[in-house]
Design a protein around this motif. Structure first.
Motif, PDB file in Angstrom:
ATOM      1  N   ASP A 240       0.826  -1.211   0.000  1.00 57.75           N
ATOM      2  CA  ASP A 240       0.000   0.000   0.000  1.00 57.75           C
ATOM      3  C   ASP A 240       0.862   1.264   0.000  1.00 57.75           C
TER       4      ASP A 240
ATOM      5  N   ALA B 186       2.609   1.512  -3.458  1.00 60.36           N
ATOM      6  CA  ALA B 186       1.626   1.885  -4.476  1.00 60.36           C
ATOM      7  C   ALA B 186       1.292   3.367  -4.391  1.00 60.36           C
ATOM      8  N   LYS B 187       1.132   3.866  -3.183  1.00 61.74           N
ATOM      9  CA  LYS B 187       0.846   5.288  -2.992  1.00 61.74           C
ATOM     10  C   LYS B 187       1.995   6.144  -3.526  1.00 61.74           C
TER      11      LYS B 187
ATOM     12  N   GLY C 218       1.786   6.066  -7.221  1.00 58.14           N
ATOM     13  CA  GLY C 218       0.508   6.521  -7.743  1.00 58.14           C
ATOM     14  C   GLY C 218      -0.303   5.476  -8.482  1.00 58.14           C
ATOM     15  N   VAL C 219      -0.278   4.234  -7.976  1.00 57.45           N
ATOM     16  CA  VAL C 219      -1.087   3.183  -8.588  1.00 57.45           C
ATOM     17  C   VAL C 219      -2.043   2.605  -7.550  1.00 57.45           C
ATOM     18  N   ASP C 220      -3.106   1.998  -8.038  1.00 58.30           N
ATOM     19  CA  ASP C 220      -4.076   1.342  -7.178  1.00 58.30           C
ATOM     20  C   ASP C 220      -3.576  -0.070  -6.882  1.00 58.30           C
ATOM     21  N   PRO C 221      -3.290  -0.389  -5.620  1.00 59.76           N
ATOM     22  CA  PRO C 221      -2.738  -1.719  -5.294  1.00 59.76           C
ATOM     23  C   PRO C 221      -3.674  -2.875  -5.623  1.00 59.76           C
ATOM     24  N   LYS C 222      -4.952  -2.589  -5.782  1.00 61.04           N
ATOM     25  CA  LYS C 222      -5.917  -3.654  -6.106  1.00 61.04           C
ATOM     26  C   LYS C 222      -5.889  -4.014  -7.593  1.00 61.04           C
ATOM     27  N   LYS C 223      -5.251  -3.181  -8.399  1.00 61.62           N
ATOM     28  CA  LYS C 223      -5.247  -3.408  -9.839  1.00 61.62           C
ATOM     29  C   LYS C 223      -3.993  -4.108 -10.353  1.00 61.62           C
TER      30      LYS C 223
ATOM     31  N   ASN D 255       0.989  -7.998  -6.437  1.00 64.39           N
ATOM     32  CA  ASN D 255       1.803  -7.463  -5.342  1.00 64.39           C
ATOM     33  C   ASN D 255       3.305  -7.485  -5.600  1.00 64.39           C
TER      34      ASN D 255
ATOM     35  N   ILE E  93       4.165  -4.089  -8.123  1.00 60.13           N
ATOM     36  CA  ILE E  93       4.167  -2.740  -7.556  1.00 60.13           C
ATOM     37  C   ILE E  93       5.556  -2.326  -7.064  1.00 60.13           C
TER      38      ILE E  93
END
Length: 97
Positions: A28, A31-32, A35-40, A43, A46
């Motif tokens: 998380d 990803a932040k 700038g990406v959505d970790p759900k997309k 793991n 990322i």
């Protein structure tokens, strides 16, 4: 014949109670930062995005920050119990997964 060997298999989450980040929490944060959505994304992709974007030196520094490299973390109760087992059973093996 009684074999007095003991193998204790524990997950890395055991150290969460000592203040260590879980892998999902690390993902998380990474990803932040990129700038990406970790759900997309997978793991494992990322952290690679971060490495590709920022380079080895900054990646290594960020991982050390996330996983508290160099910090002295207080052992949790599970760690204490593992040490008791080690002192009782000198043949104890601990494997983390």
């Amino acid at each position: 014949m009684l074999n007095k060997n003991l193998v204790l298999v524990v997950g890395a989450g055991v150290s969460k109670n000592s203040g260590m980040s879980l892998w999902s929490e690390a993902i998380d944060q990474i990803a932040k930062a990129v700038g990406v959505d970790p759900k997309k994304f997978n793991n494992l992709k990322i952290p690679q995005f971060y490495y590709n974007d920022r380079g080895k030196k900054e990646y290594t520094q960020f991982m050390k920050q996330i996983f508290r490299y160099g910090d002295v973390l207080k052992p949790c109760e599970i760690h204490n119990q593992m040490w008791i087992l080690i002192s009782i059973q000198s043949l104890l093996r601990i494997m983390t997964i």
